[in-house]
Design a protein around this motif. Sequence first.
Motif, mmCIF file in Angstrom:
data_model
loop_
_atom_site.group_PDB
_atom_site.id
_atom_site.type_symbol
_atom_site.label_atom_id
_atom_site.label_comp_id
_atom_site.label_asym_id
_atom_site.label_seq_id
_atom_site.Cartn_x
_atom_site.Cartn_y
_atom_site.Cartn_z
ATOM 1 N N VAL A 1 61.454 45.074 51.446
ATOM 2 C CA VAL A 1 61.996 45.896 52.524
ATOM 3 C C VAL A 1 63.307 45.261 52.973
ATOM 4 N N PHE A 2 64.425 45.981 52.733
ATOM 5 C CA PHE A 2 65.746 45.448 53.085
ATOM 6 C C PHE A 2 66.083 45.821 54.527
ATOM 7 N N PHE A 3 66.446 44.830 55.284
ATOM 8 C CA PHE A 3 66.898 45.076 56.655
ATOM 9 C C PHE A 3 68.376 45.466 56.649
ATOM 10 N N ASP A 4 69.102 44.882 55.748
ATOM 11 C CA ASP A 4 70.486 45.271 55.493
ATOM 12 C C ASP A 4 70.755 44.900 54.035
ATOM 13 N N ASP A 5 72.005 44.901 53.620
ATOM 14 C CA ASP A 5 72.305 44.642 52.219
ATOM 15 C C ASP A 5 71.973 43.224 51.777
ATOM 16 N N ASP A 6 71.858 42.285 52.722
ATOM 17 C CA ASP A 6 71.718 40.870 52.362
ATOM 18 C C ASP A 6 70.385 40.237 52.720
ATOM 19 N N TYR A 7 69.573 40.906 53.543
ATOM 20 C CA TYR A 7 68.318 40.309 53.996
ATOM 21 C C TYR A 7 67.157 41.279 53.772
ATOM 22 N N ALA A 8 66.047 40.709 53.307
ATOM 23 C CA ALA A 8 64.869 41.540 53.048
ATOM 24 C C ALA A 8 63.603 40.723 53.280
ATOM 25 N N ALA A 9 62.502 41.435 53.430
ATOM 26 C CA ALA A 9 61.180 40.815 53.499
ATOM 27 C C ALA A 9 60.402 41.247 52.266
ATOM 28 N N LEU A 10 59.585 40.343 51.764
ATOM 29 C CA LEU A 10 58.788 40.626 50.570
ATOM 30 C C LEU A 10 57.321 40.410 50.892
ATOM 31 N N SER A 11 56.472 41.264 50.343
ATOM 32 C CA SER A 11 55.023 41.064 50.453
ATOM 33 C C SER A 11 54.391 41.467 49.124
ATOM 34 N N ALA A 12 53.295 40.795 48.775
ATOM 35 C CA ALA A 12 52.615 41.093 47.514
ATOM 36 C C ALA A 12 51.126 40.839 47.668
ATOM 37 N N VAL A 13 50.346 41.690 47.009
ATOM 38 C CA VAL A 13 48.893 41.549 47.020
ATOM 39 C C VAL A 13 48.396 41.724 45.594
ATOM 40 N N HIS A 14 47.560 40.758 45.125
ATOM 41 C CA HIS A 14 46.972 40.815 43.790
ATOM 42 C C HIS A 14 45.471 41.022 43.941
ATOM 43 N N THR A 15 44.942 41.989 43.170
ATOM 44 C CA THR A 15 43.531 42.350 43.307
ATOM 45 C C THR A 15 42.834 42.354 41.953
ATOM 46 N N LEU A 16 41.632 41.740 41.891
ATOM 47 C CA LEU A 16 40.759 41.863 40.724
ATOM 48 C C LEU A 16 39.810 43.028 40.977
ATOM 49 N N ILE A 17 39.961 44.069 40.210
ATOM 50 C CA ILE A 17 39.214 45.300 40.480
ATOM 51 C C ILE A 17 37.715 45.146 40.240
ATOM 52 N N PRO A 18 37.249 44.542 39.130
ATOM 53 C CA PRO A 18 35.793 44.447 38.923
ATOM 54 C C PRO A 18 35.087 43.656 40.032
ATOM 55 N N THR A 20 37.994 42.107 44.785
ATOM 56 C CA THR A 20 38.441 40.940 45.549
ATOM 57 C C THR A 20 39.954 40.789 45.475
ATOM 58 N N ILE A 21 40.567 40.512 46.630
ATOM 59 C CA ILE A 21 41.976 40.132 46.647
ATOM 60 C C ILE A 21 42.054 38.659 46.268
ATOM 61 N N ILE A 22 42.808 38.372 45.237
ATOM 62 C CA ILE A 22 42.874 36.976 44.776
ATOM 63 C C ILE A 22 44.172 36.296 45.188
ATOM 64 N N GLY A 23 45.083 37.062 45.762
ATOM 65 C CA GLY A 23 46.326 36.449 46.207
ATOM 66 C C GLY A 23 47.082 37.356 47.141
ATOM 67 N N ALA A 24 47.683 36.768 48.176
ATOM 68 C CA ALA A 24 48.515 37.520 49.117
ATOM 69 C C ALA A 24 49.711 36.652 49.469
ATOM 70 N N PHE A 25 50.894 37.254 49.475
ATOM 71 C CA PHE A 25 52.115 36.479 49.649
ATOM 72 C C PHE A 25 53.081 37.214 50.562
ATOM 73 N N THR A 26 53.835 36.436 51.317
ATOM 74 C CA THR A 26 54.970 36.979 52.066
ATOM 75 C C THR A 26 56.168 36.089 51.786
ATOM 76 N N ALA A 27 57.364 36.661 51.990
ATOM 77 C CA ALA A 27 58.568 35.858 51.726
ATOM 78 C C ALA A 27 59.744 36.451 52.471
ATOM 79 N N THR A 28 60.700 35.587 52.748
ATOM 80 C CA THR A 28 62.004 36.053 53.229
ATOM 81 C C THR A 28 62.960 36.005 52.034
ATOM 82 N N VAL A 29 63.841 36.993 51.988
ATOM 83 C CA VAL A 29 64.748 37.144 50.843
ATOM 84 C C VAL A 29 66.173 37.181 51.368
ATOM 85 N N VAL A 30 67.032 36.311 50.830
ATOM 86 C CA VAL A 30 68.431 36.242 51.255
ATOM 87 C C VAL A 30 69.326 36.355 50.016
#
Length: 468
Positions: free
Chosen positions: A198-215, A218-228
């Motif tokens: 999600v870009f706040f402007d052309d130079d800054y964004a937020a990142l999020s990710a979720v990894h799921t094992l369907i069988p 279960t969510i096996i990983g969740a991440f957030t990040a700042t992006v510059v």
Amino acid sequence: MGACGSALMKPCLSDTDVRYDANYPKTIVETDARWEKLSGYFKVNVTSFDPATGGVSQPGPYIEPVMMTHNAPFDKSRTIGFYNHTVAGSRLIVNRYYFSPPAPFGFCQIPFEPPAMNAQPGSTCGVNGQVDFAGVYASLTHEHDGTLKVGRATGSYSQSEDGMWDTEAGSSAKLTDDNTFEFTFVRPDEFSSVMSFVFFDDDYAALSAVHTLIPMKTIIGAFTATVVRISEEEFVAGIEEYNEAFQVPQPIEAPMTSDEVAKYAGTFPSEEDWCGGLMSDVSCTPSPYVEPDAQMKGGFIALFVILGVLLFSSAAFFFHRKSIEAQKKRYKEHFVRGIARNITIADSAGRVSPEQLKKEFDHIDKDKGGTISKDELKTFLKSGKVGDISDKDVEAMWAAIDIDNSGEVDFVEFIIFLGSCGTEFDTVSKEQKTMSKEDKLKYATQRLSTRCLVMPPADEEKEGEEDA
């Protein structure tokens, strides 16, 4: 007749379905200029969360056979990433590098039972960090819906021994609004991962990710990040800085692609992979959506059918009429030539004396009944001395000469019919005038023989009188 969409033709499919538009843009930025935001170099500060506790993920032991543990024995609270995103024509090339700092001292004091270890082979727990690579490769497709098809994920995103995962249907990269980009990776019934920028402007964004094992549901990983956003120089310098700061045993040198990371050599898609192997890149594959041949509008089809029927009917009427006229001319000329065997004709029936015409009428009237029957006319016409005539022409002539449909032709009907043979008299008269002496002699002989057949000789008449 015209192309689709013209006045006579149905609308083009491309008017309502962009997949059939042969002129649809073939580059990502041309389809949507917002993709330019995702292109460039970025520094990313990643925090990993433990889905079970909701807190920051803690280091875990390294277990050689278990791929998911290979990045475990490091500090998860401050992973540093450097992203190189390239939007090139119809292709999106994503190269990402993740630096993990050494594990904290407390973790390194925990004893693990083999095969679990507190560090990767060749590393010292608490001293060495690591760097790993991840790649994503996607292209525009012929669907023209703004979605890019992800064909391959490599490195740490592959979670495979060979560092390469050729993704399944549903793996994609797309814009969900003006500022949000979403990457989806799918292994049907096995694994799902969704990553959003999600870009706040052309130079800054937020990142999020979720990894799921369907069988396992279960969510096996969740991440957030700042992006510059950073420059290329900052990108190269940052990689060098963290190779040294985290004492990475096998540093990655910049600039890099997946093929330049030794353990992932050969994972970058080949041109064959882009062009129909893994992906159907619009720049090098034919579209399955081809505008069909133009089809005429229903109303115009009906109009042309009607016009065609009218044209055919008119032509048929014309040819029928010409055929009837030719038939009339044929049997009239045949009849006049038959008469010309017995009398000298002029250029019209009106210039032949009534007496001559009456003699000819009587000549055809074999039974001397005062009228001509159809059989008598047919016998006259088919005598063969003036050429053949078809039964069809005989029937047509009979219909024309028997004016009152009585089944017999009297002398008045005979004269009326001859009066309609003006041009035929003229034709036969001219033929007679141009005859050679031999033809005239032949005609005279025919007349004489005809008269002999219908007039008894004078001697026979006298003998008959004496006998009486």
